[in-house]
Scaffold this active site. Structure first.
Site, PDB file in Angstrom:
ATOM      1  N   ARG A  59      12.821 -42.705  32.575  1.00  0.00           N
ATOM      2  CA  ARG A  59      14.120 -42.911  31.917  1.00  0.00           C
ATOM      3  C   ARG A  59      13.970 -43.852  30.728  1.00  0.00           C
ATOM      4  NH1 ARG A  59      17.262 -46.752  33.550  1.00  0.00           N
ATOM      5  NH2 ARG A  59      16.998 -46.397  35.768  1.00  0.00           N
ATOM      6  N   TYR A 112      31.187 -29.851  14.935  1.00  0.00           N
ATOM      7  CA  TYR A 112      30.956 -29.046  16.130  1.00  0.00           C
ATOM      8  C   TYR A 112      32.071 -29.324  17.145  1.00  0.00           C
ATOM      9  CZ  TYR A 112      28.537 -27.647  20.398  1.00  0.00           C
ATOM     10  OH  TYR A 112      28.200 -27.074  21.594  1.00  0.00           O
ATOM     11  N   ASP A 184      25.036 -35.538  10.848  1.00  0.00           N
ATOM     12  CA  ASP A 184      24.581 -34.490  11.764  1.00  0.00           C
ATOM     13  C   ASP A 184      23.876 -33.421  10.937  1.00  0.00           C
ATOM     14  OD1 ASP A 184      24.306 -32.262  13.449  1.00  0.00           O
ATOM     15  OD2 ASP A 184      26.072 -32.805  14.639  1.00  0.00           O
ATOM     16  N   LYS A 209      19.300 -26.282  18.828  1.00  0.00           N
ATOM     17  CA  LYS A 209      19.504 -25.221  17.870  1.00  0.00           C
ATOM     18  C   LYS A 209      18.185 -24.874  17.161  1.00  0.00           C
ATOM     19  CE  LYS A 209      23.615 -25.947  19.437  1.00  0.00           C
ATOM     20  NZ  LYS A 209      24.582 -26.855  18.848  1.00  0.00           N
TER      21      LYS A 209
HETATM   22  C1  LIG Z   1      25.456 -27.871  19.286  1.00  0.00           C
HETATM   23  C2  LIG Z   1      25.799 -28.942  18.349  1.00  0.00           C
HETATM   24  C3  LIG Z   1      26.025 -30.249  18.792  1.00  0.00           C
HETATM   25  C4  LIG Z   1      25.984 -30.633  20.253  1.00  0.00           C
HETATM   26  O1  LIG Z   1      24.691 -30.531  20.763  1.00  0.00           O
HETATM   27  P1  LIG Z   1      24.343 -30.127  22.272  1.00  0.00           P
HETATM   28  O2  LIG Z   1      22.870 -30.053  22.218  1.00  0.00           O
HETATM   29  O3  LIG Z   1      25.035 -28.834  22.573  1.00  0.00           O
HETATM   30  O4  LIG Z   1      24.858 -31.239  23.127  1.00  0.00           O
HETATM   31  C5  LIG Z   1      26.297 -31.219  17.842  1.00  0.00           C
HETATM   32  N1  LIG Z   1      26.386 -30.923  16.527  1.00  0.00           N
HETATM   33  C6  LIG Z   1      26.191 -29.665  16.078  1.00  0.00           C
HETATM   34  C7  LIG Z   1      26.311 -29.398  14.610  1.00  0.00           C
HETATM   35  C8  LIG Z   1      25.899 -28.640  16.961  1.00  0.00           C
HETATM   36  O5  LIG Z   1      25.731 -27.393  16.492  1.00  0.00           O
END
Ligand SMILES: *Cc1c(COP(=O)(O)O)cnc(C)c1O
Length: 395
Positions: A59, A112, A184, A209
């Site tokens: 962890r 998101y 992001d 992603k």
């Molecule tokens: C999917 C996504 C998230 C969240 O991420 P997870 O891995 O699903 O928790 C945050 N920002 C963007 C732009 C995303 O596409």
């Protein structure tokens, strides 16, 4: 050893320094171990005091995770990175480290859907107030800041309407108010956009992603200064246990090797799809920053090296027509998520952004009939043909 002059594509393959010193294994080993033996009790004590460096318990840190963090730091041009169990846990850790009860942060409203739900449903329960603004208007960001503002958070390109936010413009505001700016970078990835070079302080990824790239794991990343990453680890990550598993870290290391190659193909295919849709008589509007008509095109050109694999569009017709279109797909997969090799198609208003009210959707610039495509790496002719045969069936 990673060399200074190595370029991005080389770093993506070699940046993790993953070659196992004990065996020479070229693929980094998966250290599937929860705990690590101390040499003796003095060693254990020194590790806990932070006087010796090494592993204690997964962890708190794990060698496979370290490998991934080193590589992500190289690719984003940051000092250090932290890996998380998901993109949302990375975002939660970021806010929970910077904000305490009574504080606020300014966020783009066009983010998101899960991020928006985390901000609006969860953070207020911690006494933290998210102030959502349309971040394409920089003055709206500045107007929302007060002396309790601890963070500016934007997503660019934004989900799902591909809004482009001016990173340098946001960074100037953040510097003026002495507040960190987090970007992001999930849609663009480090292969196309490195926000730290444009003045951001922290980069956020849903590594689920494009970084994974194969739709096989959920994970998140933060990149920033060594000092701030150490702080997030000590003050939040270690306590709440948002850690990534060694196997998932390894899947991301594998994904990273082909990131530049895949992203180039995603961009090429997305441009083809965007152009195809632009000329289709049943399509009302196409959202792709690579098109000159996109309002963020010039800013995208200045901060991204290409325009990414995400395209959104609206059809001429009703919401029912939209449903029929989606149900007629033969190649494009009806699913949320993005950045996979497979082309994925979804209707944000009823799925990923269903936590937005009608007013919030309007405010965020998300049309009720918008359809989002994560353009995959298939032959672009097959993707366009599939969209074409489905469009034929409506209206
Ligand atoms: C999917 C996504 C998230 C969240 O991420 P997870 O891995 O699903 O928790 C945050 N920002 C963007 C732009 C995303 O596409």
């Amino acid at each position: 050893m990673v060399k200074k002059e190595w370029r991005f594509d080389t770093l993506a393959v070699h940046g993790s320094e993953g070659i196992d010193p004990h065996t020479g294994a070229v693929s980094p080993p998966i250290y599937q171990s929860s705990t690590f033996a101390f040499r003796d009790s003095a060693h254990g004590e020194a590790l806990f005091k932070g006087e010796a460096s090494g592993y204690i318990y997964s962890r708190l840190g794990n060698p496979t995770e370290d490998c991934l963090e080193r590589e992500m730091a190289f690719l984003e041009g940051g000092e250090a990175a932290l890996a998380f169990s998901s993109g949302l846990s990375a975002e939660a850790a970021l806010v929970m480290t910077l904000c305490s009860s009574g504080d606020n942060f300014v966020t783009s409203i066009t983010v998101y859907g899960g991020t928006y739900a985390l901000w609006k449903s969860f953070m207020p329960r911690m006494g933290i107030e998210p102030r959502d603004v349309r971040a394409t208007h920089l003055d709206a960001i500045e107007a929302a800041i007060d002396d309790k503002t601890r963070l500016i958070f934007v997503e660019t390109p934004a989900n799902p309407n591909l809004d482009i936010i001016d990173i340098r413009g946001c960074a100037d505001i953040a510097k003026r108010h002495n507040i960190p700016l987090a970007v992001d970078n999930t849609f663009a990835t480090s292969a196309l956009q490195r926000p730290l070079e444009h003045g951001a302080d922290v980069v956020v990824h849903s590594a689920t992603k494009y970084i994974s790239g194969h739709g096989d794991t959920v994970a998140g990343i933060l990149v920033g200064t060594r000092e701030f990453m150490d702080r997030v680890r000590k003050e939040t990550l270690n306590h709440v246990g948002f850690c990534i598993s060694p196997f998932n870290a390894w899947l991301l290391l594998r994904g990273l090797k082909t990131l530049p190659v895949r992203v180039r193909r995603h961009c090429k295919n997305a441009m083809r799809v965007a152009q195809y849709l632009s000329f289709h008589p049943k399509v009302k509007k196409v959202y792709y920053p690579g098109l000159r008509i996109h309002p963020g095109h010039e800013i995208a050109r200045s901060q991204m090296s290409d325009f990414g694999g995400m395209v959104a569009f609206e059809i001429k017709g009703t919401r029912e027509d939209g449903k029929k279109l989606m149900d007629s797909m033969e190649l494009c997969v009806l699913a949320v998520s993005l950045g996979d090799c497979d082309t994925l198609i979804c209707h944000p208003a009823s799925t990923t952004h269903s936590t937005y009210t009608a007013e919030q959707l309007a405010e965020a610039g998300i049309s009720e009939t918008m359809i989002r495509i994560s353009v995959g790496v298939e032959d672009p002719r097959d993707i366009c043909n599939d969209l074409g045969q489905a469009l034929k069936r409506i209206g």
